[in-house]
Design a protein around this motif. Sequence first.
Motif, PDB file in Angstrom:
ATOM      1  N   ARG A  19       4.496  -5.069  -4.374  1.00  0.00           N
ATOM      2  CA  ARG A  19       4.070  -6.279  -3.405  1.00  0.00           C
ATOM      3  C   ARG A  19       2.646  -6.049  -2.873  1.00  0.00           C
ATOM      4  NH1 ARG A  19       7.960  -5.879  -0.116  1.00  0.00           N
ATOM      5  NH2 ARG A  19       7.502  -4.668   1.586  1.00  0.00           N
ATOM      6  N   ILE A  20       2.206  -4.684  -2.736  1.00  0.00           N
ATOM      7  CA  ILE A  20       0.823  -4.562  -2.167  1.00  0.00           C
ATOM      8  C   ILE A  20       0.055  -4.543  -3.302  1.00  0.00           C
ATOM      9  CG2 ILE A  20      -0.816  -2.651  -1.597  1.00  0.00           C
ATOM     10  CD1 ILE A  20       1.963  -1.076  -0.202  1.00  0.00           C
ATOM     11  N   ALA A  40      -1.589  -2.988   5.330  1.00  0.00           N
ATOM     12  CA  ALA A  40      -0.379  -2.614   5.563  1.00  0.00           C
ATOM     13  C   ALA A  40       0.062  -3.924   6.279  1.00  0.00           C
ATOM     14  CB  ALA A  40      -0.321  -1.304   6.264  1.00  0.00           C
ATOM     15  N   GLU A  41      -0.389  -4.425   7.277  1.00  0.00           N
ATOM     16  CA  GLU A  41       0.223  -5.490   7.901  1.00  0.00           C
ATOM     17  C   GLU A  41       0.288  -6.539   7.381  1.00  0.00           C
ATOM     18  OE1 GLU A  41      -2.240  -5.899  11.391  1.00  0.00           O
ATOM     19  OE2 GLU A  41      -1.335  -4.128  12.541  1.00  0.00           O
ATOM     20  N   SER A  46       3.602  -0.287   5.070  1.00  0.00           N
ATOM     21  CA  SER A  46       3.014   0.879   6.152  1.00  0.00           C
ATOM     22  C   SER A  46       2.044   1.563   5.413  1.00  0.00           C
ATOM     23  CB  SER A  46       3.893   1.737   6.359  1.00  0.00           C
ATOM     24  OG  SER A  46       4.615   2.573   5.013  1.00  0.00           O
ATOM     25  N   HIS A  47       1.222   2.475   6.376  1.00  0.00           N
ATOM     26  CA  HIS A  47      -0.093   3.093   5.940  1.00  0.00           C
ATOM     27  C   HIS A  47       0.591   3.880   4.846  1.00  0.00           C
ATOM     28  CE1 HIS A  47      -2.863   3.261   9.612  1.00  0.00           C
ATOM     29  NE2 HIS A  47      -1.840   2.166   9.671  1.00  0.00           N
ATOM     30  N   SER A  48       1.530   4.789   4.960  1.00  0.00           N
ATOM     31  CA  SER A  48       1.943   5.669   3.931  1.00  0.00           C
ATOM     32  C   SER A  48       2.331   4.979   2.521  1.00  0.00           C
ATOM     33  CB  SER A  48       3.246   6.377   4.335  1.00  0.00           C
ATOM     34  OG  SER A  48       4.303   5.506   4.652  1.00  0.00           O
ATOM     35  N   GLY A  61      -6.838   8.923  -1.620  1.00  0.00           N
ATOM     36  CA  GLY A  61      -6.177   8.102  -0.448  1.00  0.00           C
ATOM     37  C   GLY A  61      -6.852   6.656  -0.670  1.00  0.00           C
ATOM     38  N   TYR A  62      -6.706   5.945   0.362  1.00  0.00           N
ATOM     39  CA  TYR A  62      -6.850   4.514   0.392  1.00  0.00           C
ATOM     40  C   TYR A  62      -8.629   4.228   0.231  1.00  0.00           C
ATOM     41  CZ  TYR A  62      -7.491  -0.310   1.985  1.00  0.00           C
ATOM     42  OH  TYR A  62      -8.072  -1.500   2.044  1.00  0.00           O
ATOM     43  N   ARG A  63      -9.318   5.363   1.080  1.00  0.00           N
ATOM     44  CA  ARG A  63     -10.615   4.840   0.815  1.00  0.00           C
ATOM     45  C   ARG A  63     -11.379   5.206  -0.518  1.00  0.00           C
ATOM     46  NH1 ARG A  63     -14.350   7.601   5.598  1.00  0.00           N
ATOM     47  NH2 ARG A  63     -13.111   6.344   6.832  1.00  0.00           N
ATOM     48  N   SER A  64     -10.783   6.079  -1.101  1.00  0.00           N
ATOM     49  CA  SER A  64     -11.442   6.259  -2.631  1.00  0.00           C
ATOM     50  C   SER A  64     -11.017   5.246  -3.301  1.00  0.00           C
ATOM     51  CB  SER A  64     -11.213   7.800  -2.983  1.00  0.00           C
ATOM     52  OG  SER A  64      -9.580   7.749  -3.092  1.00  0.00           O
TER      53      SER A  64
END
Length: 285
Positions: A19-20, A40-41, A46-48, A61-64
């Motif tokens: 879905r993401i 996430a919203e 969720s963040h995780s 992580g998400y930033r990279s």
Amino acid sequence: MSLLKKLKSKENFTDTEQRIAAYILTNLDDVPDMVIQQLAENTFTSHSAVIRLSQKLGFSGYRSFKVALIHEIQSNKHTLTNVDPNFPFLPMDGSMDIAKKMADLTIETIRKTLVKLEKDKLNKAVDLLQKADQIFLFATGDSQIRARSYQNKFIKINKHLIIGDDYGESAWNALSMGKNDCALFISYGGNSATHRKIIKYLNSMKIPCILLTANTEQPTSKLCDLVIEVPYDEFDFFKVGTFSSQISFEYILDTLFSILYAREYTKNLNSLKRKSEAAKKWELL
């Protein structure tokens, strides 16, 4: 495998990760500006979950992940993709997807048209246009828009072109032409019965004809003094629009005008300067 391909393949993705990924691919214009909370919203996760997907794709992580995504999006803007000239975009394409595909179609069409151009034909066409007392442009539909644009350019160099098909007067315009004139036909498929008759008439009267077409096999092509070919990529009717053909025609017409202009570059610039000064003095423009 590229990042976007990994997102599309969804290999070993959980339902949440799918879905993401689907959301990211659908919103490539917006995701680079989103913080993890927004993504996430918007995906009801969720963040995780976002972080787990980022790590599954090989990032810390998400930033990279987002840095790599931005880099790939920018790189893709400079990479040409194959685009169907008849249906260059799809209903699920986003705004920037469509913009990229239309840019790719334009670039590829001009490239393919350039490959077909021949130096001798270009020079001969310009010779005919340059020495003609009057130039009559015969074109219908979308091609007549190209003809009108061409007409406007020639006014700037003191040549006044006549749109031959205006007001249904193509026959009378043809009959008014003399041997010192030139006819320029713009016809993608070359299927106009009226144009075929006019070309036959002009050929019998020894009046020069130039034909821009994708269908060089049509019988009337052999009756023209010069045929300049454009790529034959479009269906006759089953298509979104006449994108490719009109790009080709405009590119060739602009090229012919530019060659003609360059032959008397200083004269044309001086004429432009005089007109500009007169327009300013008399407040005409």
